[in-house]
Design an enzyme around this catalytic site. Sequence first.
Site, PDB file in Angstrom:
ATOM      1  N   THR A  61       0.817  -0.949   0.222  1.00  0.00           N
ATOM      2  CA  THR A  61      -0.209   0.229   0.132  1.00  0.00           C
ATOM      3  C   THR A  61       0.517   1.584   0.250  1.00  0.00           C
ATOM      4  O   THR A  61       0.804   2.611  -0.720  1.00  0.00           O
ATOM      5  CB  THR A  61      -0.990  -0.289   1.249  1.00  0.00           C
ATOM      6  OG1 THR A  61      -0.237  -0.322   2.528  1.00  0.00           O
ATOM      7  CG2 THR A  61      -2.167  -1.145   1.610  1.00  0.00           C
ATOM      8  N   CYS A 107       2.082   2.951   9.570  1.00  0.00           N
ATOM      9  CA  CYS A 107       1.314   2.449  10.925  1.00  0.00           C
ATOM     10  C   CYS A 107       2.089   2.302  11.603  1.00  0.00           C
ATOM     11  O   CYS A 107       3.007   1.728  11.895  1.00  0.00           O
ATOM     12  CB  CYS A 107       0.292   1.063  10.309  1.00  0.00           C
ATOM     13  SG  CYS A 107      -0.930   1.055   8.828  1.00  0.00           S
ATOM     14  N   CYS A 157      -2.547  -0.297  14.538  1.00  0.00           N
ATOM     15  CA  CYS A 157      -3.541   0.459  13.950  1.00  0.00           C
ATOM     16  C   CYS A 157      -4.128  -0.704  13.436  1.00  0.00           C
ATOM     17  O   CYS A 157      -4.248  -2.500  13.885  1.00  0.00           O
ATOM     18  CB  CYS A 157      -3.059   0.069  12.477  1.00  0.00           C
ATOM     19  SG  CYS A 157      -4.317   0.722  11.261  1.00  0.00           S
ATOM     20  N   ARG A 212      -6.535  -4.230   7.979  1.00  0.00           N
ATOM     21  CA  ARG A 212      -6.565  -5.361   8.124  1.00  0.00           C
ATOM     22  C   ARG A 212      -4.918  -5.633   8.303  1.00  0.00           C
ATOM     23  O   ARG A 212      -4.381  -5.016   7.689  1.00  0.00           O
ATOM     24  CB  ARG A 212      -7.161  -5.368   6.834  1.00  0.00           C
ATOM     25  CG  ARG A 212      -6.902  -6.938   5.884  1.00  0.00           C
ATOM     26  CD  ARG A 212      -7.428  -6.959   4.357  1.00  0.00           C
ATOM     27  NE  ARG A 212      -7.474  -8.937   4.594  1.00  0.00           N
ATOM     28  CZ  ARG A 212      -7.564  -8.974   3.400  1.00  0.00           C
ATOM     29  NH1 ARG A 212      -8.607  -8.893   2.705  1.00  0.00           N
ATOM     30  NH2 ARG A 212      -8.079 -11.099   3.378  1.00  0.00           N
ATOM     31  N   ARG A 255       3.805   6.587   3.367  1.00  0.00           N
ATOM     32  CA  ARG A 255       3.596   7.605   3.754  1.00  0.00           C
ATOM     33  C   ARG A 255       2.578   7.053   5.132  1.00  0.00           C
ATOM     34  O   ARG A 255       2.382   6.411   5.029  1.00  0.00           O
ATOM     35  CB  ARG A 255       2.403   8.427   2.591  1.00  0.00           C
ATOM     36  CG  ARG A 255       1.285   7.713   2.260  1.00  0.00           C
ATOM     37  CD  ARG A 255       0.574   8.346   1.206  1.00  0.00           C
ATOM     38  NE  ARG A 255      -0.437   7.743   0.555  1.00  0.00           N
ATOM     39  CZ  ARG A 255      -0.753   6.824  -0.277  1.00  0.00           C
ATOM     40  NH1 ARG A 255       0.815   6.073  -0.421  1.00  0.00           N
ATOM     41  NH2 ARG A 255      -1.544   5.712  -1.200  1.00  0.00           N
ATOM     42  N   ASP A 306      14.405  15.733  50.458  1.00  0.00           N
ATOM     43  CA  ASP A 306      12.533  15.980  50.495  1.00  0.00           C
ATOM     44  C   ASP A 306      12.077  14.911  51.986  1.00  0.00           C
ATOM     45  O   ASP A 306      12.451  14.121  51.524  1.00  0.00           O
ATOM     46  CB  ASP A 306      11.655  15.721  48.907  1.00  0.00           C
ATOM     47  CG  ASP A 306      10.867  15.575  48.912  1.00  0.00           C
ATOM     48  OD1 ASP A 306      10.086  16.315  48.736  1.00  0.00           O
ATOM     49  OD2 ASP A 306       9.686  14.820  49.142  1.00  0.00           O
TER      50      ASP A 306
END
Length: 489
Positions: free
Chosen positions: A34, A38, A42, A45, A67, A443
Amino acid sequence: MSPLRPLDDDSAYRALQTHDARFDGRFFVGVTSTGIYCRPVCRVRLPRRENCRFFGHAAAAEQAGFRPCLRCRPEQAPGLSGADAARSLAEAGARLITHAVAAGEQPSLPAIAQRLGITERHLRRIFQAHLGVSPIDWQTTQRLLLAKRLLTDTTLPITQVAAASGFGSLRRFNAAFAERYRLTPGALRRATGTDPGVRPLRLPWRPPYDRASMMAFLAARPLARVEAADDAGWWRRTLAVTHHGQTLHGWIALRLDEDAAALEVAPTLAPALGTVIERVRHLLDLDADPARIDPALASLPVAVRPGLRVPGCIDGFETMVRIVLGQQVSVAAACTLAARLVERFGAPLATPWPGLDRLFPSPRALAEASPEAIGTLGIVRVRVGALQALARAVDSGTLALHPAAPVEDTLARLRQLPGVGDWTAELAALRVLAWPDAFPATDAGVVKALGGLKAAQSLPLAEAWRPWRSYAVMQLWQSLVDRPEETDR
């Protein structure tokens, strides 16, 4: 295995199969079929194993030609904690660049190298060696991911998105967007199909996350007219942010949901959304990795609460003022003094909520105030001097108070100010600079939780908790919460 990624490819694929949120932001997967990358969480599929390439960070995925996914939105992934950044100069440089991009600045490589005390050539070399990309590639990725968030989550005009994400011109912005994402900014905004301004932003974390302790910490330190919490779990406050040399005023509202922080931001702060998100992530310590931290604290003499985070701050100057006011007094007394400063020197601001109507005083307001005016609020003279010295240093730009500031140099500058001793400096490292290894041994809460051990005894003991001593401090403080004689900070 690519730089920064903690898993081999087979283990990374198993984490992808189970949508393991512990590795969110620790690696990204590029899908060759694709051309999209991701987060491991995600919900699209599951891609075939042979189509997956794994990367340690978004910049490496983009350099390889992938991308960002429009569904899981890589710009929402948790970032690297302070401990990760401290591992190398390259990662420290990456944090400096990321901080500057969030602020809409355009830092030069020579300036970044100078901040790190190295040459520009060495900066380029260590980036390539440790992160697998150049500093310019890292910077471009951060700018584009910020722009993607602005396009999706705000209604800012595209010209303002370009400026807010640090691009010098709309032409350069469009060219970079088209080259990396293969679509125009306008096309991406249409493709997301979101309704900006209606739904809160989501800021995920790596589980587990002790939500109750974080909200209790914030609620126990109320600042009248600046902060407020309601019964529905929302915590709201006013905020001033400097962006591109302009001070923007507005408000934020946040709530800790089951797996992410929900954040609403006033429209007036939209141009500075990158800075606001960065500050909220710091406040809530959303980039911590409990899988690394909690096991390292096994030798603590108190029960370790899983996912306990270190509360940071929304404004470094404000928190430093509150730390100084808290010297040798209770939390409640420090809150009272801070509220008087707000009443006297805070600028008014309209918000949708009654009673939330002032900003915390700016550094310039406190620097220019007369010592007598501050003293009439019940603040002792030595503390007035410390506050005004701090305000002058921040207002002049000689002191930066945020997580990307160099820890050693910043603490050295703080210690040169009157009224800043070891306890104050360690609290600054812990809450303002996001340093994971701070340890305020003197402290009162730390001493009590360790059974009365003095610093000379507790410091050797605390060596076992490095480099996570800040988280050890939180565990020690938390162990006192249910005790009637609690001493908190």
